[in-house]
Design an enzyme around this catalytic site. Structure first.
Site, PDB file in Angstrom:
ATOM      1  N   LYS A  20       0.848  -1.207   0.000  1.00 24.25           N
ATOM      2  CA  LYS A  20       0.000   0.000   0.000  1.00 24.25           C
ATOM      3  C   LYS A  20       0.874   1.245   0.000  1.00 24.25           C
ATOM      4  O   LYS A  20       2.048   1.194   0.393  1.00 24.25           O
ATOM      5  CB  LYS A  20      -0.945   0.029   1.206  1.00 24.25           C
ATOM      6  CG  LYS A  20      -0.271   0.050   2.594  1.00 24.25           C
ATOM      7  CD  LYS A  20       0.142   1.407   3.112  1.00 24.25           C
ATOM      8  CE  LYS A  20       0.791   1.362   4.494  1.00 24.25           C
ATOM      9  NZ  LYS A  20       1.576   2.542   4.844  1.00 24.25           N
ATOM     10  N   ASP A 147      -2.395  -0.899  10.875  1.00 22.74           N
ATOM     11  CA  ASP A 147      -2.860  -0.744   9.497  1.00 22.74           C
ATOM     12  C   ASP A 147      -3.311  -2.068   8.867  1.00 22.74           C
ATOM     13  O   ASP A 147      -3.569  -2.128   7.676  1.00 22.74           O
ATOM     14  CB  ASP A 147      -1.821  -0.032   8.618  1.00 22.74           C
ATOM     15  CG  ASP A 147      -0.515  -0.792   8.525  1.00 22.74           C
ATOM     16  OD1 ASP A 147      -0.401  -1.863   9.132  1.00 22.74           O
ATOM     17  OD2 ASP A 147       0.400  -0.298   7.821  1.00 22.74           O
TER      18      ASP A 147
END
Ligand code: C5P
Length: 304
Positions: A20, A147
């Site tokens: 990401k 996350d």
């Protein structure tokens, strides 16, 4: 999430673990539990690792192999942490042979370890008749890392709180970005997330929640171009200590007219390439001239 599954046969599942980047990362305040309150927009990339899990009745414990990265073959690896968490919750046989094929560099702000962990949860669940619901998987994911939850959602999403409160972004904005080329570049060293947050807490260079929400609102309503939306509060503590980031960002902007950004707590950086961009070779050369041949450079794209 089924589109992440790359192989499924009798007793074996392989799941893709995308990297990401954070298109926007505002740190709003320090919490009493030591974490920070965030407003961040995360986007998945076409580059990623592969997590392969196979049931093996001859084994008493789950074991992990990571070809080429033997230093990652230990109980602290988030893949093993995830498998243990899944087993703790569901129970059953403990014999699993896990293979991790790494492409995402560690300590880069690309979420590699977190994404691997979530893919391991998905693989364990897929191998065992999907015994845990999506919300149970989300709970386990958020216990593994701040996350992690975002990797259970598709494409581009908003993460708040510690990073575990995920909400979708309006499709009209994100659909436009899918397939968009991203150029990643990372210096030879990685950075510790905890240290970067400590430095930020020392500086107290927070963004207000109001400003953060306003920016995300404007961008997701299509009123703010992505190029202007790009922001990362963690650049201040990183650039303060490591003086070689800003000069390269300036050079890239001057030569190619491209804005660069640090991803997460670094050390990887990225720039979004315009559709007609053809100077990939020149850009790579500029990065390697500034940061040496040890710099890691990779072209990828945004995925769903
Ligand atoms: O949750 P995770 O283990 O990925 O976080 C690593 C470190 O980053 C934490 O120990 C904490 O120091 C810092 N962090 C933070 N606030 C967040 C996320 C991470 O301070 N929202």
């Amino acid at each position: 999430m089924n589109d992440r599954i790359r192989e499924k046969s009798n007793g074996v599942v392989t799941v893709f673990a995308p990297a990401k980047i954070n298109l926007f990362l505002a740190v709003n305040s320090k919490r009493t539990d030591g974490y920070h309150e965030l407003t961040t927009v995360m986007a998945k990339l076409g580059i990623g690792d592969l997590v392969r899990i196979e049931k093996n009745h001859h084994l008493k414990e789950p074991i992990l192999s990571c070809p080429g990265f033997e230093e990652l073959e230990n109980r602290k690896n988030l893949v093993l942490v995830a498998v243990e968490k899944w087993l703790e919750k569901v129970g059953g046989e403990r014999g699993y042979q896990i293979g991790l094929r790494k492409k995402i560099p560690s300590m880069s702000g690309l979420g590699g370890g977190s994404s691997d962990a979530v893919s391991a949860l998905l693989a364990m669940n897929e191998l065992n008749d999907n015994q845990l619901s999506n919300s149970e998987l989300k709970r386990l994911a958020s216990e593994i890392g701040s996350d992690c939850s975002s990797f259970l959602d598709q494409g581009i999403c908003l993460a708040e709180g510690r990073g575990e409160e995920i909400s979708p972004i309006i499709a009209s904005v994100t659909d436009d970005l899918l397939g968009h080329e991203i150029f990643l570049f990372r210096p030879s060293m990685g950075l510790s997330t905890a240290e970067i947050y400590r430095r930020l807490a020392h500086n107290r260079t927070y963004s207000s929640l109001e400003w953060s929400k306003e920016r995300v609102g404007a961008w997701s309503a299509g009123k703010l171009p992505t190029e202007e939306f790009l922001h990362n509060d963690l650049e201040i503590p990183v650039f303060q200590k490591y003086l070689f980031f800003q000069p390269l960002f300036d050079q890239i902007e001057k030569e190619f007219g491209l804005k660069s950004l640090l991803s997460g707590s670094g050390s990887c950086c990225f720039t979004c390439l315009p559709k007609d961009f053809e100077k990939h070779h020149d850009l790579k050369e500029m990065i390697e001239l500034a940061w040496g041949d040890e710099a890691w450079v990779q072209k990828t794209h945004l995925i769903r």
